[in-house]
Design an enzyme around this catalytic site. Structure first.
Site, short mmCIF file in Angstrom:
data_model
loop_
_atom_site.label_atom_id
_atom_site.label_comp_id
_atom_site.label_asym_id
_atom_site.label_seq_id
_atom_site.Cartn_x
_atom_site.Cartn_y
_atom_site.Cartn_z
N GLN A 189 19.89 6.47 -32.61
CA GLN A 189 21.32 6.14 -32.55
C GLN A 189 21.72 5.66 -31.16
O GLN A 189 22.60 4.80 -31.01
CB GLN A 189 22.17 7.33 -33.00
CG GLN A 189 22.05 8.59 -32.17
CD GLN A 189 20.93 9.51 -32.65
OE1 GLN A 189 19.98 9.07 -33.27
NE2 GLN A 189 21.06 10.79 -32.35
N SER A 237 0.87 8.29 -25.09
CA SER A 237 0.22 8.16 -23.79
C SER A 237 -1.30 8.20 -23.92
O SER A 237 -1.84 8.78 -24.87
CB SER A 237 0.69 9.29 -22.87
OG SER A 237 0.26 9.07 -21.55
N HIS A 262 0.65 15.61 -23.42
CA HIS A 262 1.85 14.85 -23.78
C HIS A 262 2.18 15.00 -25.25
O HIS A 262 3.35 15.10 -25.64
CB HIS A 262 1.66 13.37 -23.45
CG HIS A 262 2.06 13.00 -22.06
ND1 HIS A 262 3.35 13.11 -21.60
CD2 HIS A 262 1.34 12.51 -21.02
CE1 HIS A 262 3.41 12.72 -20.34
NE2 HIS A 262 2.21 12.36 -19.96
N GLU A 326 -3.61 2.40 -21.00
CA GLU A 326 -2.37 2.55 -20.24
C GLU A 326 -2.69 2.99 -18.81
O GLU A 326 -2.19 2.42 -17.84
CB GLU A 326 -1.48 3.60 -20.92
CG GLU A 326 -0.19 3.90 -20.17
CD GLU A 326 0.55 5.09 -20.75
OE1 GLU A 326 1.74 5.25 -20.42
OE2 GLU A 326 -0.05 5.87 -21.53
N HIS A 327 -3.52 4.01 -18.69
CA HIS A 327 -3.96 4.52 -17.38
C HIS A 327 -5.48 4.42 -17.29
O HIS A 327 -6.18 4.81 -18.23
CB HIS A 327 -3.56 5.99 -17.19
CG HIS A 327 -2.11 6.27 -17.40
ND1 HIS A 327 -1.62 6.84 -18.56
CD2 HIS A 327 -1.04 6.06 -16.60
CE1 HIS A 327 -0.31 6.98 -18.46
NE2 HIS A 327 0.08 6.50 -17.29
#
Length: 431
Positions: A189, A237, A262, A326-327
């Site tokens: 929302q 992640s 995570h 990502e890493h």
């Protein structure tokens, strides 16, 4: 985590080994998000109040955080944390300021000048999640480059706590980075409100920030519909570590767990040419897991993660570029000497003393990064993410005489007579 020998796998098995946890959005979730978006589009603030009461259990008369509440946030944050946030913000600014894009001007032919202008996006929306913990670090990572870009208005949405208030550390981060307006709104929302605008929430040109599956799905639906631009594809992640035999197994285990905690859909990979190191990492993982408050979440993530034995480190880099993490951590003796082999990664961490957690908080680089293999084509958030690049060209009478024939030839070859005529008419006026 079991050790997998890459050389013993066929092509299909290798592909399966690098498959990320299933990220298919359930039809039920997709439909629920679409309904929330439509409810906000039609009902505006009234819909936001109804949804917030139903999903967050909070009845809010207003959504916007007042200037007094923003100012008071500092008193609710411990001095040690305040200092750490200020230090992190300064480092983030130093790194991002150094990489700012400048416009340029070049004469491409006699009498023809082309330019590139850099302009801030007028109004941007930042989403700062507060699921298991309010991510005030994300407010720093998004707010600093937005301010450096010169955005006229920076809107931040973050979910309300049970007392209806935003987390004080998130508010302090907003104040430190120059966010102009803050709203206690969360979930799909909040994304819909920033995309469509309501009586309270202004319409934003681009929306940034991570979130749960509902937030991610809302961003994707609204971007695909052309309602609002978004920063990048989002997802769970992930980290990939390339390590040699001399790497510290305790360090590596800690880095793997820092991503695994995570969420159960996170994925961690270790690639090494050393059997002994991988066995030692397995032992270190078991020991460190016992001390984690989020151990069960980490275990679920580790269940779909991999320890991959490779014949050479060169092979490890080939695999990493294929995975596009990502890493990427290079736990190598001479990590910089290998950096030229990195072709696809969101952010790289060199050596034994550069844990990924530093990038999450205070090294200065941005932690809002592409996931799910998107690092092959997308980059992490930077100042340019909050800017538009506008091209400008100016031709004098002598300039169009210089390049007009080229334009005529190309336009006629493509069968675009009106294009050719627009050039020919002007060339006819040149003595």
């Amino acid at each position: 985590m079991k050790i997998i020998d890459w050389n013993q796998l066929d092509t299909a098995a290798q592909a399966q080994t690098l498959t990320r946890p299933a990220q298919t959005i359930a039809t039920q979730t997709r439909e629920a998000v679409a309904a929330l978006i439509e409810q906000v589009r039609r009902g505006g603030d009234t819909a936001l109040r109804d949804i917030t009461a139903r999903l967050d259990g909070v009845d809010l008369a207003t959504f916007e955080v007042t200037a007094a509440e923003l100012a008071a946030a500092a008193t609710a944050v411990a001095p040690e944390l305040q200092h750490a946030m200020q230090t992190a913000a300064a480092r983030i600014e130093a790194f991002h300021r150094a990489g700012m894009t400048n416009g340029y001007r070049v004469e491409t032919a006699p009498g023809v000048v082309c330019e590139r202008l850099v302009r801030p996006i007028a109004r941007v929306g930042l989403y700062v999640p507060a699921g298991s913990a309010p991510l005030f670090s994300t407010a720093l990572m998004l707010g600093v480059p937005a301010r450096l870009a010169g955005c006229r208005e920076v809107v931040l949405c973050t979910p309300p706590s049970k007392d209806g208030r935003a987390n004080p550390a998130v508010l302090l981060a907003a104040r430190l980075t120059g966010v102009t307006r803050v709203f206690t709104l969360g979930g799909a929302q909040a994304i819909a409100a920033m995309a469509y605008g309501t009586a309270s929430v202004p319409t934003c040109d681009k929306v940034f920030g991570p979130g749960n599956s509902f937030v991610t799905e809302a961003k994707q639906q609204l971007a695909q519909a052309g309602v609002v631009a978004i920063d990048m594809p989002a997802g769970p992640s992930e980290v990939l570590v390339i390590a040699d035999a001399a790497a510290n197994p305790a360090f590596i285990a800690a880095d793997l767990l820092s991503q695994a905690e995570h969420g159960p859909d996170s994925q961690v990979l270790l690639l090494s040419d050393s059997d002994a190191l991988m066995t030692a990492v397995q032992t270190a993982l078991a020991l460190q897991l016992q001390q984690l408050s989020r151990a069960e979440i980490a275990r679920q993530a580790l269940a779909q993660s991999r320890l991959i034995k490779v014949a050479t480190l060169e092979t490890a880099f080939d695999i990493s570029n294929r995975y596009a993490p990502e890493h990427l951590i290079l736990a190598l003796r001479q990590p910089r000497a290998w950096l030229h082999r990195v072709a696809a990664a969101g952010s790289v961490f060199l050596g034994d003393y550069t844990p990924e957690a530093l990038g999450d908080y205070c090294s200065g680089t941005n932690h809002v990064l592409p996931t799910g293999g998107a690092a092959r084509a997308y980059s992490g958030v930077s100042v340019s993410s909050f800017q538009n690049m506008i091209s400008v060209q100016a031709a004098s009478r002598s300039g169009i005489a210089e390049i007009g024939d080229c334009a005529l030839t190309l336009a006629r070859a493509e069968g675009l007579d009106a294009h050719a005529n627009a050039v020919a008419l002007r060339m006819g006026t040149v003595p």
